[in-house]
Enzyme design. Structure first.
Site, short mmCIF file in Angstrom:
data_model
loop_
_atom_site.label_atom_id
_atom_site.label_comp_id
_atom_site.label_asym_id
_atom_site.label_seq_id
_atom_site.Cartn_x
_atom_site.Cartn_y
_atom_site.Cartn_z
N ALA A 14 -8.97 -20.24 -4.18
CA ALA A 14 -10.25 -19.53 -4.26
C ALA A 14 -10.58 -19.07 -2.84
O ALA A 14 -10.54 -19.87 -1.90
CB ALA A 14 -11.33 -20.47 -4.78
N LYS A 42 -1.19 -16.24 -2.73
CA LYS A 42 -0.10 -15.27 -2.93
C LYS A 42 0.57 -15.39 -4.29
O LYS A 42 0.98 -14.38 -4.87
CB LYS A 42 0.93 -15.42 -1.82
N ASN A 184 7.17 -8.51 5.83
CA ASN A 184 6.48 -7.48 6.61
C ASN A 184 6.91 -7.62 8.06
O ASN A 184 7.77 -8.44 8.39
CB ASN A 184 4.95 -7.56 6.42
N THR A 219 8.69 -4.35 4.59
CA THR A 219 7.56 -3.46 4.29
C THR A 219 6.88 -3.06 5.60
O THR A 219 6.77 -3.86 6.52
CB THR A 219 6.53 -4.12 3.35
N GLY A 221 3.75 -1.18 5.89
CA GLY A 221 2.40 -0.66 5.71
C GLY A 221 2.42 0.80 5.30
O GLY A 221 3.15 1.20 4.39
N ASP A 245 -8.73 -1.01 1.87
CA ASP A 245 -8.59 -2.46 2.11
C ASP A 245 -7.15 -2.85 1.77
O ASP A 245 -6.73 -2.72 0.62
CB ASP A 245 -9.59 -3.20 1.21
N ASP A 251 1.55 -8.51 -1.68
CA ASP A 251 1.76 -9.29 -2.91
C ASP A 251 2.00 -8.35 -4.10
O ASP A 251 2.87 -8.60 -4.94
CB ASP A 251 0.56 -10.19 -3.19
N GLY A 286 -10.53 -5.62 -2.16
CA GLY A 286 -10.14 -6.91 -2.73
C GLY A 286 -8.64 -7.00 -2.89
O GLY A 286 -7.88 -6.08 -2.53
N SER A 290 -7.94 -5.16 -6.92
CA SER A 290 -7.48 -3.82 -6.52
C SER A 290 -6.18 -3.42 -7.23
O SER A 290 -5.72 -2.30 -7.04
CB SER A 290 -7.24 -3.79 -5.01
P1 ADP Z 1 1.52 -6.97 3.96
O1 ADP Z 1 0.31 -6.77 3.12
O2 ADP Z 1 2.38 -8.11 3.53
O3 ADP Z 1 1.28 -6.95 5.45
P2 ADP Z 1 2.34 -4.17 4.12
O4 ADP Z 1 1.08 -3.91 4.92
O5 ADP Z 1 3.64 -3.77 4.73
O6 ADP Z 1 2.45 -5.69 3.67
O7 ADP Z 1 2.13 -3.40 2.73
C1 ADP Z 1 3.02 -3.56 1.66
C2 ADP Z 1 3.30 -2.21 1.02
O8 ADP Z 1 2.08 -1.64 0.52
C3 ADP Z 1 3.87 -1.19 1.98
O9 ADP Z 1 5.29 -1.28 2.04
C4 ADP Z 1 3.40 0.12 1.35
O10 ADP Z 1 4.28 0.48 0.31
C5 ADP Z 1 2.06 -0.24 0.75
N1 ADP Z 1 0.99 0.09 1.73
C6 ADP Z 1 0.36 -0.76 2.57
N2 ADP Z 1 -0.55 -0.12 3.35
C7 ADP Z 1 -0.49 1.18 2.96
C8 ADP Z 1 -1.18 2.39 3.38
N3 ADP Z 1 -2.12 2.37 4.34
N4 ADP Z 1 -0.84 3.56 2.76
C9 ADP Z 1 0.09 3.60 1.79
N5 ADP Z 1 0.78 2.50 1.37
C10 ADP Z 1 0.50 1.32 1.94
#
Ligand code: ADP
Length: 302
Positions: A14, A42, A184, A219, A221, A245, A251, A286, A290
């Protein structure tokens, strides 16, 4: 025939969130806004993400026999997760105590509670569920010995996906089972060893593959992801979105990836789908709240 497309073995927490003007220092008390309680952890996040997409999903986890445990079970069930392997009791439900200031910076204390009591014995007792799943995925918010027990209990032919979060060195038997290991940037650097990782994500992917997993996904981002196996490294594009967010995006990505791999997808194709699920997840606030349904996953870029 498998009963489950995906069995997630992991944590359920939680998340208790209070907004504050200023995070307290040592010995200080500050007044905050109203408490918000969100289902998290997770393991539960991955299970909800997969079930929301339509995967037949079960969760092996431990919660307390308390209100937070019931909140988590409710949220899992309403997403369609099979909770027959969620154990209750032995310690309070895991919680994350989160204070957030107006700039979005937070301080977090995690009490693993029941998550720390998910044991090797619990895994052995769940052999029936493990044998009924096409893919098993895990993270590291439960004891590492429990994850090792999962690897040893995997039936022949069952695919294993690991997101080593929070990251720590992994035993060879766990690394060897991962197909893929999903990390990541932060997790990649920790597993490769500080100071030795350099700044090239393709180099991280190759370095991680050399540690023993059958495949690796990094990954990145907003930059998408890299996939790597014996045939080399390939980039998987992200989808440009207005990120609101990013909580729980990794996950959702891992859950979607594990599900598509189990359905027979090749690694680049499954990761491209997972990237679109991750992108959808960052457009809403969230974590579990989300996560998209299959119909809400954006189509591939033309
Ligand atoms: P974590 O949440 O474990 O840090 P990431 O930030 O790498 O992992 O995000 C996981 C995946 O979610 C990325 O590989 C991408 O596909 C997607 N993602 C995350 N942030 C974005 C963003 N700002 N725009 C588009 N896709 C995103």
């Amino acid at each position: 025939m498998y009963d489950y497309d995906l069995l997630v073995v992991g944590s359920a927490n939680a998340d208790l969130v209070v907004g504050v003007e200023r995070r307290p220092g040592a010995g200080e008390t500050v007044l905050g806004g109203d408490l918000a309680v969100h289902p998290g952890g997770k393991g539960a996040n991955q299970a909800v993400a997969a079930a929301r997409l339509g995967a037949r999903t079960a969760l092996l986890a431990r919660v307390g026999d308390d209100g937070h445990g019931r909140l988590l079970l409710d949220s899992l069930r309403s997403a369609g997760v099979d909770t027959s392997a969620v154990l209750a009791g032995g310690a309070p439900t895991g919680v994350a105590l989160i204070t957030v200031d107006p700039s979005g910076d937070n301080s977090i204390v995690v009490s693993p509670g029941a998550n720390a009591r998910l044991t090797e014995g619990d895994v052995q007792a769940a052999a029936g569920v493990l044998g009924a799943a096409r893919v098993v995925s895990a993270q590291l918010e439960i004891p590492l010995e429990t994850v090792s027990a999962v690897v040893r209990a995997l039936p022949e032919g069952t695919r294993f996906v690991l997101n080593p979060s929070p990251p720590r060195p992994l035993p060879a038997e766990v690394l060897a089972a991962c197909d893929p290991l999903v990390v990541n940037e932060h997790e990649a650097r920790v597993l490769l060893g500080d100071g030795e990782s350099g700044d090239d994500p393709a180099g991280w992917a190759r370095g991680l593959l050399a540690l023993g997993p059958r495949s690796v996904v990094v990954t990145l981002g907003a930059e998408g992801a890299l996939v790597c196996d014996a045939s080399g490294v390939r980039a998987v594009p992200s989808l440009p979105v207005d990120a609101v967010d990013t909580t729980g995006a990794g996950d959702a990505f891992t859950a979607a990836l594990a599900w598509r791999l189990g359905a027979g997808g090749e690694l680049p194709e499954a990761a491209a789908y997972a990237a679109r699920v991750g992108a959808a997840a960052v457009t809403r606030r969230g974590a579990q709240e989300s996560y998209p349904t299959a119909a809400e996953v954006p189509p591939p870029a033309a």
